[in-house]
Design a protein around this motif. Structure first.
Motif, mmCIF file in Angstrom:
data_model
loop_
_atom_site.group_PDB
_atom_site.id
_atom_site.type_symbol
_atom_site.label_atom_id
_atom_site.label_comp_id
_atom_site.label_asym_id
_atom_site.label_seq_id
_atom_site.Cartn_x
_atom_site.Cartn_y
_atom_site.Cartn_z
ATOM 1 N N ILE A 1 44.699 31.892 -12.089
ATOM 2 C CA ILE A 1 45.713 30.966 -11.608
ATOM 3 C C ILE A 1 46.831 30.826 -12.639
ATOM 4 O O ILE A 1 48.023 30.788 -12.309
ATOM 5 N N GLY B 1 38.618 30.465 2.803
ATOM 6 C CA GLY B 1 38.147 30.428 1.435
ATOM 7 C C GLY B 1 39.123 30.988 0.431
ATOM 8 O O GLY B 1 38.731 31.468 -0.607
ATOM 9 N N THR B 2 40.375 30.958 0.730
ATOM 10 C CA THR B 2 41.356 31.399 -0.245
ATOM 11 C C THR B 2 42.310 30.270 -0.561
ATOM 12 O O THR B 2 42.456 29.327 0.184
ATOM 13 N N ILE B 3 42.933 30.408 -1.706
ATOM 14 C CA ILE B 3 44.052 29.514 -2.003
ATOM 15 C C ILE B 3 45.290 30.169 -1.437
ATOM 16 O O ILE B 3 45.488 31.357 -1.600
ATOM 17 N N ILE C 1 45.944 20.481 -2.039
ATOM 18 C CA ILE C 1 46.787 21.100 -3.056
ATOM 19 C C ILE C 1 45.980 21.338 -4.328
ATOM 20 O O ILE C 1 45.343 20.425 -4.843
ATOM 21 N N ALA C 2 46.018 22.559 -4.819
ATOM 22 C CA ALA C 2 45.261 22.895 -6.020
ATOM 23 C C ALA C 2 46.123 22.836 -7.267
ATOM 24 O O ALA C 2 45.672 22.426 -8.322
ATOM 25 N N ALA C 3 47.335 23.273 -7.140
ATOM 26 C CA ALA C 3 48.217 23.316 -8.301
ATOM 27 C C ALA C 3 49.652 23.215 -7.836
ATOM 28 O O ALA C 3 49.978 23.545 -6.699
ATOM 29 N N ALA D 1 41.375 23.142 3.703
ATOM 30 C CA ALA D 1 40.706 21.975 3.124
ATOM 31 C C ALA D 1 40.849 20.800 4.094
ATOM 32 O O ALA D 1 41.950 20.466 4.504
ATOM 33 N N HIS E 1 49.177 33.775 -12.518
ATOM 34 C CA HIS E 1 50.060 33.675 -11.356
ATOM 35 C C HIS E 1 51.162 32.636 -11.602
ATOM 36 O O HIS E 1 52.350 32.904 -11.357
ATOM 37 N N LEU F 1 37.868 28.210 -8.729
ATOM 38 C CA LEU F 1 39.190 28.724 -9.042
ATOM 39 C C LEU F 1 39.170 29.247 -10.469
ATOM 40 O O LEU F 1 38.833 28.515 -11.397
ATOM 41 N N SER G 1 48.285 35.110 -1.935
ATOM 42 C CA SER G 1 47.023 34.388 -1.932
ATOM 43 C C SER G 1 46.105 34.827 -3.063
ATOM 44 O O SER G 1 45.925 36.019 -3.301
ATOM 45 N N TYR G 2 45.555 33.849 -3.710
ATOM 46 C CA TYR G 2 44.457 34.086 -4.632
ATOM 47 C C TYR G 2 43.168 33.950 -3.827
ATOM 48 O O TYR G 2 42.996 32.986 -3.073
ATOM 49 N N ILE G 3 42.304 34.906 -3.956
ATOM 50 C CA ILE G 3 41.048 34.850 -3.215
ATOM 51 C C ILE G 3 40.042 34.034 -4.014
ATOM 52 O O ILE G 3 39.717 34.367 -5.165
ATOM 53 N N LEU G 4 39.595 32.959 -3.413
ATOM 54 C CA LEU G 4 38.683 32.033 -4.073
ATOM 55 C C LEU G 4 37.480 32.783 -4.653
ATOM 56 O O LEU G 4 36.878 33.630 -3.997
ATOM 57 N N GLU H 1 39.829 19.649 -8.709
ATOM 58 C CA GLU H 1 39.328 20.910 -8.162
ATOM 59 C C GLU H 1 38.188 21.482 -9.002
ATOM 60 O O GLU H 1 37.935 21.048 -10.121
ATOM 61 N N ILE I 1 44.831 24.986 -1.055
ATOM 62 C CA ILE I 1 43.517 25.539 -0.737
ATOM 63 C C ILE I 1 43.388 25.553 0.779
ATOM 64 O O ILE I 1 43.449 24.513 1.439
ATOM 65 N N ASP J 1 50.468 25.177 -4.443
ATOM 66 C CA ASP J 1 49.464 26.156 -4.035
ATOM 67 C C ASP J 1 48.374 25.393 -3.309
ATOM 68 O O ASP J 1 47.804 24.436 -3.838
ATOM 69 N N GLY K 1 40.409 19.753 -2.783
ATOM 70 C CA GLY K 1 40.940 20.420 -1.599
ATOM 71 C C GLY K 1 42.434 20.199 -1.478
ATOM 72 O O GLY K 1 43.068 19.631 -2.364
#
Lengths: 167, 239
Positions: B167, A42-44, B115-117, A78, B170, B162, B216-219, B148, A75, A73, B113
């Motif tokens: 984000i 559950g983290t990116i 790739i987010a950015a 996924a 960062h 997110l 890591s960014y915590i969702l 996303e 997820i 970045d 899901g």
């Protein structure tokens, strides 16, 4: 303005060299591995290149080129992505740089276990047959799929294949 | 008794040194994190949104919040400025033909899901100088995957969302030049790409003081919004 001055200067100084690699090779280029940056579900994860002592490869760019560095970045975990590292690279390359893969020699570089245990694969793309890559891609396993995590390339190489591509 | 206390005090001192070394080994100097920087002649880095970036729902405000975190670091000579008007849509598949055409893109990357950015640096390859010397950033591009699930408010994101502010903070950290490479040579600091290692519990704990430039960014969290000590230190040292 400073950038333009710098470009002019380096182009002049480096005019006797066909490739920037001549000088770059004398430096300490480290091995490139990918660190998958997973922690918990559950983290990116910010995947990234990382240095590794010994060995390694550097980009083979013309003098005065720009270096394009893409980082994704991701997820974590996924589902539904490519099931192999090759497919992960293919998906990115076909979408973004049509024809690139058909025009370069692709060799598998280092494989590594990131510190969190996620496998990674490095691919080197040699566009002129001299054994030095004009681009380096890293693909990281993310759950059941493989995702391109970073892509570093000579901009002059990408410009030849960007027509019709989508970021 | 006194001897024992003295011994314990020494041990504590040694332990504190070890702890300090462990932190500093992660922190490094500005040069470790910034092998390439923005040109010294102009360090007000103008950037624009690219059509069709969302204009409502707090999107742009939260993105600018992320940039402001870096602008508010005291003593720095570098800052971001959101310029107008928006750029017409253009590709980020190569370095911009115009230096410092810095842009914030919106669109599909790979769907929900995965790739987010994505963030891109283009750096000038000065093959005659060492990393960090005469090496300048040409432009940066950021892209958000429109598929996303984002949170654009100022309170707390949902557990599966997110946080745009986080984000953005960062990613703007990378846009300062943190983690830019020099022809493939990567940063000495952290993971080689400008991140503090997740394994450093001091800088990247799961609590509220997690550094913005951790891996890591915590969702569902908002911990990346505010810069922490070592985020700022490296930035201040570089600029």
């Amino acid at each position: 303005m400073a950038l333009i001055d710098s470009l002019t200067r380096v182009t002049r100084v480096g005019s006797g060299q066909a490739r920037g690699w001549t000088n770059l090779s004398s430096r300490v280029f480290r091995g490139l591995i990918v660190l998958a940056v997973a922690t918990i579900g559950g983290t990116i994860v910010g995947s990234a290149l990382a240095q590794e002592a010994g060995g390694g490869v550097a980009l083979d760019c013309p003098e005065g080129d720009l270096v394009y560095q893409l980082t994704h970045d991701i997820i974590e975990d996924a589902p539904g992505g490519p099931s192999t590292s090759e497919a992960g690279l293919n998906g990115f390359a076909n979408r973004t740089y049509p024809g690139l893969q058909q025009s370069v020699a692709i060799t598998r570089g280092v494989s590594a276990e990131a510190h969190n245990g996620a496998p990674t694969e490095e691919f080197r793309l040699d566009d002129d047959g001299d054994g030095q890559p004009g681009a380096i891609a890293h693909v990281v396993r993310n759950g059941d799929s493989w995702v391109l995590s970073s892509f570093v390339a000579c901009n002059s190489l990408l410009e030849r294949f960007s027509q019709g591509g989508q970021w | 008794m006194r001897t024992r206390l003295s011994f314990m005090g020494s041990m504590c001192f040694v332990a504190s040194l070890v702890a300090a070394w462990a932190v500093s080994a992660q922190a490094h100097s500005g040069a470790d994190w910034y092998p390439a920087k923005w040109p010294s002649a102009d360090r007000v880095v103008n950037w624009r949104f690219v059509e069709p970036f969302p204009s409502g729902g707090g999107w742009r405000e939260r993105v600018r919040n992320g940039a402001s975190e870096w602008n508010s670091v005291s003593g720095s000579t570098m800052s971001f400025k959101n310029d107008t008007p928006d750029y017409a849509s253009f590709s980020g598949t190569t370095c911009s033909s115009t230096a410092q055409k810095n842009a914030m893109h919106w669109g599909t990357i790979d769907g929900a899901g995965g790739i987010a950015a994505a963030e891109i640096h283009c750096t000038f390859l000065d093959a005659n100088g060492p990393p960090g010397s005469n090496t300048t950033i040409h432009d940066f591009q950021l892209k958000w995957d429109s598929a996303e699930n984002y949170y654009t408010g100022t309170d707390s994101p949902g557990s599966n969302q997110l946080d745009v502010w986080s984000i953005a903070a960062h990613e703007f950290g990378h846009a300062t030049g943190r983690g830019a490479t020099f022809g493939g040579v990567l940063t000495n600091g952290g993971d080689g790409h400008g991140h503090f290692l997740n394994s450093n519990d001091t800088l990247c704990p799961s609590g509220s003081n997690r550094h913005t430039m951790c891996q890591s960014y915590i969702l569902g969290s908002k911990m990346f919004r505010s810069l922490e000590t070592h985020d700022k230190d490296a930035f201040q040292d570089a600029y």
